[in-house]
Structures are given as structure tokens and as C-alpha cells.
Write an enzyme that holds these catalytic residues in place. Structure first.
Site, short mmCIF file in Angstrom:
data_model
loop_
_atom_site.label_atom_id
_atom_site.label_comp_id
_atom_site.label_asym_id
_atom_site.label_seq_id
_atom_site.Cartn_x
_atom_site.Cartn_y
_atom_site.Cartn_z
N ASP A 1 0.58 -1.20 0.14
CA ASP A 1 -0.23 0.04 0.31
C ASP A 1 1.02 1.53 -0.02
OD1 ASP A 1 0.39 -0.58 2.77
OD2 ASP A 1 -1.38 -0.42 3.56
C1 LAN Z 1 3.62 -0.81 10.32
C2 LAN Z 1 3.39 0.18 9.76
C3 LAN Z 1 3.29 0.89 8.33
C4 LAN Z 1 2.14 -0.38 7.91
C5 LAN Z 1 1.07 0.17 7.14
C6 LAN Z 1 2.08 0.69 5.77
C7 LAN Z 1 -0.21 1.48 7.37
C8 LAN Z 1 0.13 -1.22 7.13
O1 LAN Z 1 -0.75 -0.48 5.78
C9 LAN Z 1 0.73 -1.58 6.27
C10 LAN Z 1 1.65 -2.73 7.59
C11 LAN Z 1 3.06 -1.62 8.02
C12 LAN Z 1 4.04 -1.47 6.94
C13 LAN Z 1 3.18 -1.99 9.17
C14 LAN Z 1 3.48 -3.60 9.50
C15 LAN Z 1 3.76 -3.68 10.38
C16 LAN Z 1 4.77 -2.52 11.77
C17 LAN Z 1 5.86 -2.53 11.27
C18 LAN Z 1 3.83 -1.18 11.26
C19 LAN Z 1 2.69 -1.21 12.30
C20 LAN Z 1 4.53 -0.04 12.43
C21 LAN Z 1 5.48 -1.51 13.82
C22 LAN Z 1 4.34 -2.59 13.65
C23 LAN Z 1 5.96 -3.46 13.89
C24 LAN Z 1 5.63 -5.05 13.08
C25 LAN Z 1 6.71 -3.60 15.24
C26 LAN Z 1 7.56 -3.99 15.28
C27 LAN Z 1 6.51 -5.80 16.69
C28 LAN Z 1 7.29 -6.55 15.95
C29 LAN Z 1 6.05 -8.08 16.15
C30 LAN Z 1 8.12 -7.41 15.59
#
Ligand code: LAN
Length: 728
Positions: A458
């Protein structure tokens, strides 16, 4: 190496804690790499003046003037933009805090500690303040995220972080935290990740940690449980974790960790049977209990595999291959890493493998700063190394949708935003893509910056859409060539799953049954990449827009991809017309993306049952005051749950959904517009309300810029559709 009090310029805050001089902090944005700097010398402090963005992010008064009060939605949008434009950073992007999760700082601080990395004293002061600010006053604990109830995980690890940062065990707040931790049964009642970190620090025994065998990396690719099939974040966390588990690395005991050992448990350290507590977990932490299959596997690994089978040459091969993958991840991201859990673990692995003075450890030391963020409450760790591309794409789109992209007042700002997006589109695949199991990335956009450099479906869709809007619809200079736009399309087409849906980082590589092996306890739905309505709909919307300008490019494939995607979207629409959102809260967020994508293929309220049901669902949730407000509890319970108050961000999402779907009646929208306008401050800004984002169903995460880009977009679109009438 561990000096925890800053050199000078300290004051004492309202809680009696040391506080640094906020007039000395600066945010440096070096082509999308964001780091905070404390200017000790007066001379430097004068030479590098504080910007409005610096002041805003730290909660200092911006002194931006009051604006002519907005009477109409368009004026409100423009006032909002007048304020928000001041926060654009020199490379063209926007930044903000990206906090929420409460399990990031402890890992980082333990990493600094065990790798003998000097912590900048001003960091120590501010991180301490942040952790105390986020301690729950009622019970003295911390939870999984800032709004969550206290848990053994949050309390044990944040307590330890504070101790490492110099907080006294006699501080009344620490006494309270300790009492709560003991009520939970002590640190042995935390989940797997908590036990892992405490063992690395040497304040818990490895026997207490369920097995993380690197041997799994030696499984052939066809094996249904091979780690390359797992969800990217779990795989990248499992990787260094398995290396360190296999090495049984623990920081050598010192006087501080000796003390901490005595504080975390309800009985003396030496009397604890750690092996008996591998599966002990407090109810407060056990969001997703382990399955009996996983219990059985763990039993076998602990009682048979590890003591009798695991032969030396196998261990070596497994560790070597895990190390090779760690090295590749580090080199592919210039040591910034995929995220803030895996990256510190990689650093500890580098410390173990390469030694303290090595390049890898030194580079990690520098890179960890990219994750830090300073706000009024102190310093925290962001969920990624920033929100650069994502937020910049959305503010760009907001201005376009609001009908303001041709206004000369905003053109320079949008030109800079486009330059930023151009700079951060990924141009090449990573070297040896297959070997390290990476997804194709040429043409993609990442979430944060090109250093992190991971494809996200996305983000690619939103980057593409922003570029098309500026370059094709509004005559901005074609910085991103047609070839590169096509690369983005190629990349998106590679990301569709056989189901028709899109995952965020990669196509789905494993079976949902892998969820049976979910060992994390605190997160659900983490073992494989799933289809997400948001990622799917964003891809459809972007592909639709692309085909408007390039109707001849891969016509049949794009049409087929969209058809399959739309079938998926309709399939996962619930009977009540809603979609479950995975990355924003929650049904309101997903409704916006879904209804917009249906509109992009010509399905609207007037002609589509799906669109109509989506609209009816939203309308049934409008609140008394005209706004929408959904609680984060929706994400956990999968049932729409109202927030106590309406929220600016969700009100904007709902309105955008309805307007994109061409919902014909104006009245509900007008009431919502009034609400958005009434919450706007005289200087054009909106204030922070409840948390906006989520991941893994249980963990919330902040998107503070959403309170600007979504209301601006909604107000602007309203006035485009219904005329710029005076509402206030
Ligand atoms: C994110 C941040 C952005 C988010 C969007 C682009 C908004 C979404 O549409 C797709 C998934 C994504 C890229 C995403 C995936 C998981 C993340 C990276 C996070 C929510 C930010 C933090 C999270 C990450 C997994 C945090 C660390 C925790 C673990 C369990 C490893």
C-alpha cells in the site's frame, strides 16, 4: 560506559525528574534520515536555530499566528494546511512521533547496555522521563502499548529499562512497579520476548526461554514450516533471536544486574527453578495462548532435541546460516534494519559474532538513533525509523483531493514533497534477493525511507497515486519517469495473492496453520502474511488511476488483477456492510479504503450493493454530535466499539468514505464538517485525540499527522462536492 545524567543545562520537571533543556534539541532530517541532536555548546545552539517543526514536535509553543476564523469547510482546510505546511522538513517530507508500543525501548536499552554502547546522557534523562510519564498511575505498571492495561511484559521490561537508565530502586514509583510485578508473580510470568531480553541481560536464566532453534533455518524451502514462509517481522525477529538463543549469550553479571536479579522475582534468584517457568504467563499477558501442538513441540525440543540430539556440526551449520542471513539484512539496510525489535537483536548478534570494535557494531550504534523520537514527555522509540513516505504521500493526496494542488501558494511545498517521493522510490532489487528471501522491490515505495528499503504494497500504491496526481493531473514536473511509474505497477502486480487480496510486504508464503506455532503470546495473526482489505483496496485504487493515464500498459493483467481484488474485497465484507481494518482503528479505517476503491472502478452508492451496505454501516455509527469515534477495542474484539467521544480523524475517514462512494444526502456530512471545524484551533491546527493505528490486533500505534491530512482532505472534498457554503 553508562553515564545517565546529562552534563549541564538540566532542570527539574514537575515530577522531580531531571529534564534537559528543550531549547537545545534539533531534529536533523538528512535525506529522510531523522535523528535528534542535543546542542551542548551555546555557540552551536545559536548557529543552528530551532525550527517550528522542532518546537512543535517537542510540544513547545510554535507561536504560529491565529488565522482568519474559518467559516466554510474550504477555509478550514486551508487554515489546517497553513499550519501543517510549517511542519514540512527540508527534504520535503513530514515527520512525527510514531510511538504507542511499550516493548521497544526496553530492547533498545538492553542492547545498548550489553554491547557497551555509551548512552548519550541526555537520552538517558529523557527516556527516563518518558517511561515515568507512561507509567500507569493507578497500579504503577506498563502495558503492551500506551493505552493498554498493565502487564507482566510491560512492567518487567520497562522497570528494567529504568533501572539501567539510573532510576533508583527506592524511587516510590519503582517500588510501586515492583509491587505490581510481584503481584503478577514476577518476571517469570512475562511472555517469550520478555524472557528473551531478560536472559540476554543476564537477569534471567535461558532455561526459562522457550526454544528458538536456528536449525529451523536449515529446513528445505519446500518444508511447510520453513521460516522463509513466515510473516516478515516474525521471521526477522526469530532470526537474531535464534542465533542468540543458540549461543546462550548473556551479559556478564555486574553489580547493577546483580541487584536487578533480586528485584524482579518474588523469591531469591538462586532458589528459582527457571526451567519450570518456561510456560508461566500472567493472564494479563496471555492475549493469544499457545496451542497444545506448540507446547508438545517445545517439550520435545527441551527434553529430547536440545540435550540428546542437537549435534555440534548441525549447531554450527545452523548458526552460520543464521549469521549469514543476519549479515545480509544488515548490509541491505545499511544497519537500519526492518524494524525496532529485530534491529537491536541484530546488533547484539553482531556484538557476539564480530566483537565490540567491529564495523557492524559501530554502524548499528549510529543507526539505532534513527529510531528515537523526542516529544514533550521525553524520548521514546518509534515503531519504524520514521513515517516519511507514508505521511508525505497522504498529505500530498489531501491537498490534491481538497482541490488545492493548483494554488500557487502550495506548489513549492508539493514540489518538495514530490522530490522526496522521487528520492525514496526503490530503484533496484536487493542483491541476492532469493537467497535472503526478499520480495521484489524495484519500483516499490517503502513506508519510511529508502535505507530501510522494504517494499510495502500500500505504500507503493500511495506513492504511485501521489506521483500520478501531481505529475499527470496537475502538471508538476515529471520527476518520476514513466518507466519508473510502470516499475511500480509491475511491483504491485507481483504482490497479489491467489485469493485476489494483497498482503503488506510480501505475497503469502505459508498456510494459516502456521499460526499454531505462534509462540509470542502477546500478538495474534503474526505467523504468515495475510490478505488485508487496506492493502488490497489501495492497490486497486492506484492501478485504476494509473490506467486512466496509461490505458495501454499491461491492460489485461491490470484488469484481471483488479477484478480478482474486487472479488476478494466483496468476499470479506461482513454481513453488516463493514470491513475489519488491520492497520488503523478499525472498521472506520477499512471502510474508507474499501469504499474509495469500489468507487475507483465505478461502483458507488447508486449502483453497487456493496458500496451501499458500506455506507449504511457507517451511517449507523454516526454519533450525536455529528462525528464518528471508534475505540481501539474494536481491533481486539473484532466488534465495532464506540469511543467515548467522537474523533476528528475517524470523522474524516467516515466522511471521505461516504463522499467517495457518492452518498447522495448531504445532511450527515454537513454535521460532520461542522464538528471538524469546531475542533480546529485558531491557528489552524487540530489537537491530538485518541490513538489512531494498530498492528497485530492487539498493539496500538500513533499516527499524529493523521489529524491534519484526513480532516484537510475531507473538508476540501466536501467543498468541492457541495460548494463552499458557510457552516459556522
Ligand atoms: C507498520 C507501519 C505501517 C503499516 C501500513 C503501511 C500503515 C500498513 O498499511 C501495512 C503494514 C505497515 C507497513 C506496518 C506493519 C507492522 C509494523 C512495521 C507497523 C505497524 C509499524 C510497527 C510494526 C512492527 C511490526 C513493530 C514491531 C513489532 C513486532 C511484532 C516485530
Amino acid at each position: 560506559h553508562w553515564k545517565t545524567s546529562a552534563n549541564g543545562h538540566l532542570t527539574i520537571d514537575a515530577n522531580g525528574d531531571e529534564k534537559t533543556d528543550y531549547s537545545r534539541w534539533r531534529l536533523l532530517d538528512d535525506r529522510g534520515r531523522q535523528t535528534w541532536h542535543y546542542l551542548e555548546s551555546d555557540e552551536e545552539n545559536e548557529r543552528w536555530p530551532q525550527s517550528i517543526a522542532d518546537r512543535y514536535h517537542m510540544g513547545l509553543p510554535t507561536e504560529l499566528p491565529d488565522l482568519l476564523p474559518a467559516k466554510s469547510p474550504l477555509q478550514a482546510a486551508e487554515n489546517g494546511l497553513a499550519f501543517f505546511s510549517k511542519l514540512q522538513l527540508p527534504p520535503g517530507n513530514w515527520a512525527c512521533e510514531y510511538g504507542g508500543p511499550m516493548f521497544l525501548l526496553p530492547g533498545l536499552i538492553i542492547t545498548w547496555y550489553v554491547t557497551k554502547t555509551p548512552i548519550p546522557p541526555e537520552y538517558a534523562v529523557e527516556i527516563r522521563r518518558y517511561l515515568f510519564a507512561r507509567q500507569h498511575p493507578e497500579d504503577g505498571g506498563w502495558g503492551l502499548h500506551i493505552e493498554a492495561h498493565s502487564s507482566a511484559f510491560g512492567t518487567a521490561t520497562n522497570y528494567v529499562a529504568l533501572r539501567l537508565l539510573g532510576a533508583s530502586e527506592e524511587d516510590p514509583r519503582m517500588i510501586k512497579a515492583r509491587a505490581l510485578l510481584h503481584k503478577f508473580g514476577g518476571a517469570i510470568y512475562g511472555p517469550h520476548w520478555g524472557k528473551f531480553w531478560l536472559s540476554v541481560l543476564g537477569v534471567m536464566e535461558w532455561d526459562c526461554v522457550n526454544p528458538v532453534p536456528p536449525e529451523l533455518w536449515l529446513l528445505p524451502d519446500w518444508a511447510p514450516i520453513a521460516p522463509w514462509r513466515w510473516w516478515i517481522h516474525i521471521r526477522q525477529v526469530f532470526l537474531p533471536m535464534s542465533y542468540l538463543w543458540s549461543k546462550r549469550f548473556s551479559h556478564p553479571l555486574d553489580s547493577l544486574t546483580t541487584q536487578i536479579r533480586q528485584e524482579l522475582y518474588t523469591q531469591p534468584y538462586d532458589t528459582i527453578d527457571f526451567a519450570a517457568h518456561r510456560n508461566s504467563i500472567s493472564d494479563t499477558d496471555n492475549y493469544y495462548p499457545k496451542t497444545w501442538i506448540l507446547h508438545a513441540i517445545n517439550w520435545m525440543l527441551v527434553n529430547i532435541w536440545a540435550p540428546y540430539v542437537r549435534w555440534r556440526s548441525l549447531i554450527k551449520r545452523a548458526e552460520d546460516w543464521a549469521w549469514e542471513l543476519i549479515r545480509m539484512e544488515d548490509e541491505n539496510t545499511d544497519y537500519a534494519g526492518l524494524g525496532p525489535v529485530s534491529n537491536p537483536m541484530n546488533m547484539v548478534a553482531c556484538y557476539v559474532h564480530d566483537g565490540e570494535g567491529s564495523y557492524s557494531v559501530r554502524r548499528h550504534r549510529e543507526r539505532l538513533h534513527d529510531y528515537m523520537w523526542l516529544k514533550d514527555e521525553g524520548m521514546l522509540a518509534n515503531g519504524t525509523n520514521g513515517v516519511q513516505v507514508w505521511d508525505t504521500a497522504f498529505i500530498t493526496q489531501a491537498i490534491v483531493v481538497a482541490g488545492l494542488a493548483d494554488d500557487p501558494r502550495w506548489r513549492p511545498m508539493l514540489t518538495k514533497a514530490l522530490e522526496f517521493l522521487e528520492d525514496h522510490q526503490l530503484r533496484e532489487n536487493v542483491p541476492d534477493q532469493e537467497k535472503c528471501y526478499r520480495q521484489h522491490r524495484k519500483g516499490a515505495w517503502p513506508f519510511s525511507n529508502n535505507t530501510q528499503g522494504y517494499t510495502v504494497s500500500d505504500c507503493t500504491a500511495e506513492g504511485l497515486r501521489s506521483a500520478l496526481q501531481l505529475q499527470e493531473m496537475h502538471g508538476y514536473h515529471k520527476l518520476i519517469s514513466v518507466e519508473r511509474l510502470k516499475d511500480a505497477v509491475d511491483c504491485l502486480l507481483l504482490m497479489q495473492n491467489p485469493s485476489g487480496g494483497f498482503t503488506e510486504y510480501e505475497t503469502t508464503r505459508g498456510s494459516t496453520k502456521l499460526e499454531w506455532l505462534n509462540a509470542a503470546e502477546v500478538f495474534g495473526g503474526i505467523m504468515i502474511g495475510y490478505d488485508y482489505p487496506e492493502c488490497t483496496t489501495a492497490s486497486v485504487t492506484a492501478l485504476s488511476l494509473f490506467s486512466r493515464f496509461y490505458p495501454d500498459y499491461r491492460v489485461d493483467e491490470i484488469r484481471a488483477a483488479k477484478e480478482r481484488a474486487v472479488r476478494y474485497i466483496k468476499r470479506v465484507q461482513r454481513r453488516d456492510g463493514s470491513w475489519y481494518g488491520s492497520w488503523g482503528i478499525c472498521f472506520t479505517y477499512a471502510a474508507m479504503f474499501s469504499l474509495e476503491s469500489l468507487a475507483s472502478i465505478g461502483e458507488t452508492y447508486a449502483n453497487s450493493k456493496s458500496s451501499r451496505r458500506g455506507c449504511e454501516f457507517l451511517l449507523s455509527k454516526q454519533m450525536e454530535d455529528g462525528g464518528w469515534g471508534e475505540s481501539y477495542l474494536s481491533c481486539e474484539s473484532h466488534v465495532y466499539t464506540h469511543h467515548k467521544q467522537s474523533q476528528v480523524v475517524q470523522t474524516a475517514w467516515a466522511c471521505l468514505a461516504l463522499m467517495e462512494a457518492e452518498y447522495p444526502h448531504r445532511e450527515p456530512l454537513r454535521r460532520a464538517m461542522k464538528l471538524l471545524m469546531s475542533r480546529q484551533q485558531p491557528n489552524g491546527e487540530w489537537l491530538q485525540e485518541a490513538i489512531e493505528g494498530v498492528f497485530n490486533q492487539s498493539c496500538m500505534i500513533s499516527y499524529p499527522n493523521y489529524k491534519f491530512c484526513w480532516p484537510i482532505r475531507a473538508l476540501g472534498l466536501y467543498s468541492k462536492k457541495f460548494g463552499n457554503e458557510e457552516l459556522l
